[in-house]
Scaffold this motif. Structure first.
Motif, PDB file in Angstrom:
ATOM      1  N   TYR A   7       0.820  -1.219   0.000  1.00  0.00           N
ATOM      2  CA  TYR A   7       0.000   0.000   0.000  1.00  0.00           C
ATOM      3  C   TYR A   7       0.850   1.263   0.000  1.00  0.00           C
ATOM      4  O   TYR A   7       0.434   2.299  -0.494  1.00  0.00           O
ATOM      5  N   GLY A  45     -10.299  -8.453   5.694  1.00  0.00           N
ATOM      6  CA  GLY A  45      -9.162  -8.146   4.827  1.00  0.00           C
ATOM      7  C   GLY A  45      -9.550  -7.054   3.858  1.00  0.00           C
ATOM      8  O   GLY A  45      -9.368  -7.161   2.645  1.00  0.00           O
ATOM      9  N   ASP A  66      -8.317  -5.112   8.647  1.00  0.00           N
ATOM     10  CA  ASP A  66      -7.141  -5.415   7.827  1.00  0.00           C
ATOM     11  C   ASP A  66      -5.902  -5.352   8.706  1.00  0.00           C
ATOM     12  O   ASP A  66      -5.872  -4.648   9.724  1.00  0.00           O
ATOM     13  N   THR A  68      -3.022  -4.091   7.819  1.00  0.00           N
ATOM     14  CA  THR A  68      -2.081  -2.998   7.581  1.00  0.00           C
ATOM     15  C   THR A  68      -2.613  -1.640   8.032  1.00  0.00           C
ATOM     16  O   THR A  68      -3.751  -1.274   7.723  1.00  0.00           O
ATOM     17  N   ASP A  93      -5.208  -8.668  12.981  1.00  0.00           N
ATOM     18  CA  ASP A  93      -4.891  -9.882  12.235  1.00  0.00           C
ATOM     19  C   ASP A  93      -6.154 -10.743  12.245  1.00  0.00           C
ATOM     20  O   ASP A  93      -6.656 -11.108  13.318  1.00  0.00           O
ATOM     21  N   ILE A  94      -6.666 -11.068  11.080  1.00  0.00           N
ATOM     22  CA  ILE A  94      -7.948 -11.783  11.002  1.00  0.00           C
ATOM     23  C   ILE A  94      -7.851 -13.182  11.616  1.00  0.00           C
ATOM     24  O   ILE A  94      -8.876 -13.746  12.025  1.00  0.00           O
ATOM     25  N   SER A 110     -13.213 -10.349   0.130  1.00  0.00           N
ATOM     26  CA  SER A 110     -12.894  -9.925  -1.228  1.00  0.00           C
ATOM     27  C   SER A 110     -11.401 -10.139  -1.440  1.00  0.00           C
ATOM     28  O   SER A 110     -10.587  -9.244  -1.196  1.00  0.00           O
TER      29      SER A 110
HETATM   30  C1  LIG Z   1      -5.519  -8.848  -2.174  1.00  0.00           C
HETATM   31  S1  LIG Z   1      -5.804  -7.717  -0.869  1.00  0.00           S
HETATM   32  C2  LIG Z   1      -7.561  -7.431  -0.985  1.00  0.00           C
HETATM   33  C3  LIG Z   1      -8.003  -6.156  -0.331  1.00  0.00           C
HETATM   34  C4  LIG Z   1      -9.494  -5.815  -0.492  1.00  0.00           C
HETATM   35  N1  LIG Z   1     -10.345  -6.783   0.173  1.00  0.00           N
HETATM   36  C5  LIG Z   1      -9.865  -5.665  -1.944  1.00  0.00           C
HETATM   37  O1  LIG Z   1     -10.702  -6.420  -2.453  1.00  0.00           O
HETATM   38  O2  LIG Z   1      -9.306  -4.738  -2.566  1.00  0.00           O
HETATM   39  C6  LIG Z   1      -5.685  -8.739   0.585  1.00  0.00           C
HETATM   40  C7  LIG Z   1      -5.811  -7.952   1.871  1.00  0.00           C
HETATM   41  O3  LIG Z   1      -5.736  -8.862   2.986  1.00  0.00           O
HETATM   42  C8  LIG Z   1      -5.006  -8.238   4.017  1.00  0.00           C
HETATM   43  N2  LIG Z   1      -4.468  -9.276   4.899  1.00  0.00           N
HETATM   44  C9  LIG Z   1      -3.519 -10.190   4.630  1.00  0.00           C
HETATM   45  N3  LIG Z   1      -3.304 -10.976   5.704  1.00  0.00           N
HETATM   46  C10 LIG Z   1      -4.152 -10.548   6.675  1.00  0.00           C
HETATM   47  C11 LIG Z   1      -4.409 -10.943   8.013  1.00  0.00           C
HETATM   48  N4  LIG Z   1      -3.743 -11.957   8.572  1.00  0.00           N
HETATM   49  N5  LIG Z   1      -5.338 -10.275   8.725  1.00  0.00           N
HETATM   50  C12 LIG Z   1      -6.024  -9.231   8.161  1.00  0.00           C
HETATM   51  N6  LIG Z   1      -5.817  -8.815   6.889  1.00  0.00           N
HETATM   52  C13 LIG Z   1      -4.898  -9.456   6.156  1.00  0.00           C
HETATM   53  C14 LIG Z   1      -3.928  -7.449   3.293  1.00  0.00           C
HETATM   54  O4  LIG Z   1      -3.381  -6.427   4.078  1.00  0.00           O
HETATM   55  C15 LIG Z   1      -4.715  -6.929   2.086  1.00  0.00           C
HETATM   56  O5  LIG Z   1      -5.295  -5.678   2.346  1.00  0.00           O
END
Ligand SMILES: C[S@@+](CC[C@H](N)C(=O)[O-])C[C@H]1O[C@@H](n2cnc3c(N)ncnc32)[C@H](O)[C@@H]1O
Length: 221
Positions: A7, A45, A66, A68, A93-94, A110
């Motif tokens: 990002y 996320g 999310d 980040t 952290d999910i 998504s």
């Molecule tokens: C491919 S991006 C998709 C973002 C958004 N949902 C979209 O459709 O544009 C994946 C997202 O998952 C988040 N992510 C990855 N691992 C994660 C975790 N353990 N807990 C929460 N978020 C996480 C990343 O920071 C990122 O924003």
């Protein structure tokens, strides 16, 4: 994967990350238009949260999570700029997410599922199941195997249908898994690439349409 670096545009992409398409993924926007979502909605996320921001603009109460700080700051600012007090965002952290037991009637993923390490999937599925109300809907848009070249060592954790069904059905009642597309800004492969991206079809905005699955499930009760 350095998600925050992506990002901050410091993680090797040439510009914003390819999944930041400035609008909800079309497959999920179509579900919303078909009336499949009910408040409160968890955007798991969420990234820049175009999906939950659009839902909030339509009157849904939404909450995004999310990992980040950069994405959460952007989503929080966008909600404030758009006057959406019904949209809240949380850095977490999910796989250890908590504090909302039984709250959500809809959980939307998504393109998170393939972003997690495989060993993190079960913890993730458990945390979002705990956060769901009885009867809640769960929707996942995830890359299918073949979206990226098999030879690539670093790529999203694409799934096949059986793998997806087996993982999710440990916690959720799976209603449907169907082929779908994830739209992403992926430039044409340079002529000298060793192992180029497959040339999947593109949409009318020039975005690549990568093979995916759309899973629909619900929480018993
Ligand atoms: C491919 S991006 C998709 C973002 C958004 N949902 C979209 O459709 O544009 C994946 C997202 O998952 C988040 N992510 C990855 N691992 C994660 C975790 N353990 N807990 C929460 N978020 C996480 C990343 O920071 C990122 O924003």
């Amino acid at each position: 994967m350095d998600w925050d670096g992506a990002y901050r545009q410091e993680a090797g992409f040439d510009g914003p990350p390819p999944w930041n398409i400035g609008e909800p993924q079309p497959e999920l926007a179509a579900l919303a238009a078909a009336g499949k979502f009910r408040s409160d909605v968890l955007d798991a996320g969420c990234g820049y949260a175009e999906l939950s921001l659009a839902l909030a603009a339509d009157g849904y109460t939404v909450h995004g999570v999310d990992l980040t700080p950069t994405a959460i700051a952007a989503a929080t600012k966008a909600a404030a700029d758009r006057g959406l007090s019904n949209a809240t965002y949380e850095q977490a952290d999910i796989t250890t997410f908590g504090g909302h037991d039984g709250r959500f009637n809809t959980i939307v993923d998504s393109t998170l599922f393939h972003s997690l390490p495989i060993e993190g999937r079960d913890d993730y599925l458990r945390t979002v199941h705990r956060a769901a109300a009885d009867g809640a809907g769960y929707f996942v848009l995830v890359f299918a195997k073949g979206a990226f070249p098999a030879e690539w060592e670093q790529k999203p954790n694409e799934v096949d249908e059986d793998e997806l069904r087996t993982a999710v059905s440990k916690h959720w009642q799976v209603d449907e898994i169907r082929p779908a597309f994830i739209h992403a800004f992926i430039p044409p492969a340079p002529a000298d690439s060793d192992v180029p991206m497959p040339e999947h079809d593109r949409d009318e905005k020039g975005r690549m349409k990568l093979p995916a699955y759309l899973l629909s499930a619900h929480k018993a009760g």
